[in-house]
Design a protein around this motif. Structure first.
Motif, PDB file in Angstrom:
ATOM      1  N   ALA A 195     -11.246   5.574  -4.771  1.00 18.87           N
ATOM      2  CA  ALA A 195     -11.325   6.535  -5.857  1.00 18.87           C
ATOM      3  C   ALA A 195     -12.138   7.718  -5.345  1.00 18.87           C
ATOM      4  CB  ALA A 195     -11.988   5.922  -7.088  1.00 18.87           C
ATOM      5  N   ARG A 196     -11.953   8.871  -5.941  1.00 14.89           N
ATOM      6  CA  ARG A 196     -12.729  10.037  -5.543  1.00 14.89           C
ATOM      7  C   ARG A 196     -14.213   9.751  -5.724  1.00 14.89           C
ATOM      8  NH1 ARG A 196      -9.727  13.503  -2.412  1.00 14.89           N
ATOM      9  NH2 ARG A 196      -7.635  13.675  -3.308  1.00 14.89           N
ATOM     10  N   GLY A 197     -15.005  10.106  -4.726  1.00 16.93           N
ATOM     11  CA  GLY A 197     -16.431   9.837  -4.785  1.00 16.93           C
ATOM     12  C   GLY A 197     -17.143  10.434  -3.598  1.00 16.93           C
ATOM     13  N   ALA A 198     -18.287   9.846  -3.237  1.00 17.44           N
ATOM     14  CA  ALA A 198     -19.117  10.452  -2.203  1.00 17.44           C
ATOM     15  C   ALA A 198     -19.597   9.458  -1.148  1.00 17.44           C
ATOM     16  CB  ALA A 198     -20.336  11.116  -2.849  1.00 17.44           C
ATOM     17  N   GLY A 199     -19.176   8.222  -1.210  1.00 16.54           N
ATOM     18  CA  GLY A 199     -19.719   7.238  -0.284  1.00 16.54           C
ATOM     19  C   GLY A 199     -19.107   7.259   1.101  1.00 16.54           C
ATOM     20  N   MET A 203       0.834  -1.206   0.000  1.00 17.25           N
ATOM     21  CA  MET A 203       0.000   0.000   0.000  1.00 17.25           C
ATOM     22  C   MET A 203       0.868   1.256   0.000  1.00 17.25           C
ATOM     23  SD  MET A 203      -2.824  -1.074   2.893  1.00 17.25           S
ATOM     24  CE  MET A 203      -4.005  -2.402   2.633  1.00 17.25           C
ATOM     25  N   GLU A 204       0.390   2.286  -0.686  1.00 15.76           N
ATOM     26  CA  GLU A 204       1.031   3.597  -0.591  1.00 15.76           C
ATOM     27  C   GLU A 204       0.381   4.434   0.503  1.00 15.76           C
ATOM     28  OE1 GLU A 204       2.053   5.699  -4.248  1.00 15.76           O
ATOM     29  OE2 GLU A 204       1.399   3.931  -5.374  1.00 15.76           O
ATOM     30  N   ARG A 259      -2.061   4.794  -9.374  1.00 13.67           N
ATOM     31  CA  ARG A 259      -1.241   3.579  -9.433  1.00 13.67           C
ATOM     32  C   ARG A 259      -1.892   2.407  -8.709  1.00 13.67           C
ATOM     33  NH1 ARG A 259       3.234   7.600  -8.560  1.00 13.67           N
ATOM     34  NH2 ARG A 259       2.879   7.404  -6.301  1.00 13.67           N
ATOM     35  N   GLY A 260      -3.102   2.609  -8.193  1.00 14.85           N
ATOM     36  CA  GLY A 260      -3.782   1.551  -7.458  1.00 14.85           C
ATOM     37  C   GLY A 260      -3.268   1.365  -6.051  1.00 14.85           C
ATOM     38  N   GLY A 261      -2.577   2.385  -5.518  1.00 15.65           N
ATOM     39  CA  GLY A 261      -1.970   2.254  -4.205  1.00 15.65           C
ATOM     40  C   GLY A 261      -2.704   2.954  -3.086  1.00 15.65           C
ATOM     41  N   LEU A 281      -0.691  13.762  -3.123  1.00 19.37           N
ATOM     42  CA  LEU A 281      -0.072  12.450  -2.963  1.00 19.37           C
ATOM     43  C   LEU A 281      -1.111  11.342  -3.116  1.00 19.37           C
ATOM     44  CD1 LEU A 281       2.936  11.973  -2.390  1.00 19.37           C
ATOM     45  CD2 LEU A 281       2.325  11.477  -0.026  1.00 19.37           C
ATOM     46  N   TRP A 282      -2.294  11.562  -2.560  1.00 18.80           N
ATOM     47  CA  TRP A 282      -3.354  10.567  -2.683  1.00 18.80           C
ATOM     48  C   TRP A 282      -3.746  10.343  -4.141  1.00 18.80           C
ATOM     49  CZ3 TRP A 282      -6.918  13.062   1.540  1.00 18.80           C
ATOM     50  CH2 TRP A 282      -6.396  12.785   2.808  1.00 18.80           C
ATOM     51  N   ASP A 283      -3.883  11.421  -4.902  1.00 18.12           N
ATOM     52  CA  ASP A 283      -4.291  11.281  -6.301  1.00 18.12           C
ATOM     53  C   ASP A 283      -3.254  10.504  -7.100  1.00 18.12           C
ATOM     54  OD1 ASP A 283      -6.666  12.605  -5.868  1.00 18.12           O
ATOM     55  OD2 ASP A 283      -5.929  14.551  -6.543  1.00 18.12           O
TER      56      ASP A 283
END
Length: 226
Positions: free
Chosen positions: A156-160, A126-127, A194-196, A187-189
């Motif tokens: 992923a960016r979202g609203a849940g 994990m990153e 990269r799926g991390g 950094l998160w983006d």
């Protein structure tokens, strides 16, 4: 490698708290008779974090005075507020190598230690691993949410889901960003691409203490736990 050090973010201006931060920094506002930052310090110490670093900016002298006997290191941002990413990058000489816990100081918790929960779920590939609560369980939160969590635990960016302000983060990616002032969102983006970027849902209760009207919510939460 498991996290060893912890960074507590406590340098913000606290402008949403209005008059409450006119004469003190937000981390020293009391909830149930204790400064907000105390719960974050307790979580870090109980998780075994060493060292624990706290950044300071607004009314830094008050923060330094309060922290003097707490067994923590202080990252001084008096000259310039560096935001979360820049603040973490500047504190790396104090934190040392390896992944770190980071924890915001403006939240109230009831339930398991959030940093212990993160450490139990952390994997070397994990990153970043973010601790989340569903939007309908985010006490005092007004937004639409921050992320969507897929069945594999990737974000992923979202609203849940709402980010609680607690995470484990690999810090190597900070060197890729040259600006001194930046948000950890960058950094998160990059990690998400990269799926991390990963997340887990917190089993306990969490309250955003970013506004004056949320203090009563937070007090009921921590008082009920006691």
């Amino acid at each position: 490698m498991s996290p060893r050090a912890a960074m507590i973010f406590a340098a913000g201006l606290g402008t949403r708290m209005g008059a409450l931060t006119a004469d003190r920094p937000k981390p020293l506002i009391e909830v149930a008779g204790r400064p907000l930052i105390d719960q974050a310090l307790t979580h870090a110490k109980d998780a075994g974090a060493e060292p624990i670093v706290v950044n300071v900016h607004y009314r830094a002298d008050q923060m330094r005075g309060y922290l003097a006997d707490k067994g923590v290191l202080v990252a001084d941002e008096t000259e310039r507020l560096l935001e979360t990413g820049g603040g973490l990058k500047a504190a790396l000489p104090l934190l040392g190598p390896g992944p770190v816990w980071t924890l915001n100081s403006d939240a109230a918790w009831a339930g398991p230690n959030p940093l212990v929960d993160l450490a139990a779920a952390w994997r070397p590939e994990m990153e970043a691993l973010l601790l989340l609560v569903p939007t309908d369980r985010a006490l005092g939160y007004r937004g639409a949410g921050d992320f969507d969590l897929d069945p594999t635990g990737c974000l992923a960016r979202g609203a849940g889901q709402v980010y609680t302000g607690a995470q484990i983060l690999r810090t190597e990616g900070l060197a890729e960003i040259s600006e001194p002032v930046f948000s950890l969102n960058r950094l998160w983006d990059r990690a998400a691409a990269r799926g991390g970027l990963h997340g887990i849902v917190y089993d306990g209760h969490w309250c955003d203490v970013g506004r004056p009207e949320n203090l009563a919510l937070a007090e009921r939460l921590v008082t009920a736990e006691d």
